[in-house]
Design an enzyme around this catalytic site. Structure first.
Site: not given
Length: 160
Positions: A58, A60, A88, A91
Site C-alpha cells: 500500500h 502509505e 487501513c 498503514c
C-alpha cells in the site's frame, strides 16, 4: 506550531492526482505524499502491488518504510501524510510507528469498501484510522474524509 499553515486542500488534491497517475499506469489508484513542516513535498508513493502482487504494498506503508529509513525521527514528528484514501489498519500502524504528526485523507475506508465490494485484490477493512491511532500512546491528528467525492472519482470503473 509548525505546519499549521499547510494548504490541506491543495496538498490532498496533489495526492489524489497522484492516485490518478497510478490508475493510468495500471496500478491500483492509491497514492500518498509526505510533506514537511514547511509544506515541501518530501516523497511521493503509489501502491506497489505490481509486479510481485505484494498485498502489503500500500502507498502509505511503502512511503512510511522509505521515510523511516531515510529521514530523521525529529523531522518525521513534524510531517504530514496526505493520502487519497483513509489509511487501513496496516498503514495506520506504519504511520504510528514512523511517528508522523498528522494524517489528511480523501476517501473513507467505509466508502472504499462500498466501491470495491469483495474484490480479491482489495478486501478492504472498514476500520477507521482514528480507532487504530486511539489505541496508541501518542496522539496523531487526523483530518478527513476530505474532498471525498474527488478522491472516489478516481476509483470509478476500477473495481468491476
Amino acid at each position: 506550531m509548525a505546519g499549521e499553515a499547510l494548504d490541506h486542500v491543495s496538498l490532498l488534491r496533489l495526492a489524489i492526482a497522484e492516485s490518478a497517475k497510478a490508475r493510468d499506469a495500471g496500478v491500483h489508484p492509491f497514492a500518498s505524499i509526505l510533506v514537511g513542516p514547511d509544506g515541501a513535498v518530501l516523497m511521493t508513493q503509489h501502491n506497489a502491488f505490481m509486479p510481485d502482487h505484494d498485498m502489503t504494498g500500500h502507498a502509505e506503508r511503502v512511503l512510511m518504510t522509505r521515510a523511516s529509513t531515510s529521514l530523521p525521527a525529529e523531522l518525521l514528528r513534524e510531517c504530514t501524510i496526505y493520502t487519497s484514501a483513509e489509511p487501513c489498519a496496516m498503514c495506520s500502524g506504519a504511520i504510528y510507528w514512523t511517528g508522523l504528526r498528522r494524517v489528511v485523507y480523501g476517501m473513507s475506508e467505509q466508502l472504499l469498501k462500498e466501491m470495491t465490494g469483495n474484490h480479491p485484490e482489495n478486501p478492504t477493512l472498514d476500520l477507521p484510522c482514528r480507532v487504530v491511532f486511539a489505541a496508541g500512546q501518542r496522539q496523531i491528528e487526523v483530518i478527513g474524509p476530505m474532498l471525498e467525492d474527488e478522491a472516489a472519482l478516481v476509483h470509478v470503473g476500477v473495481w468491476g
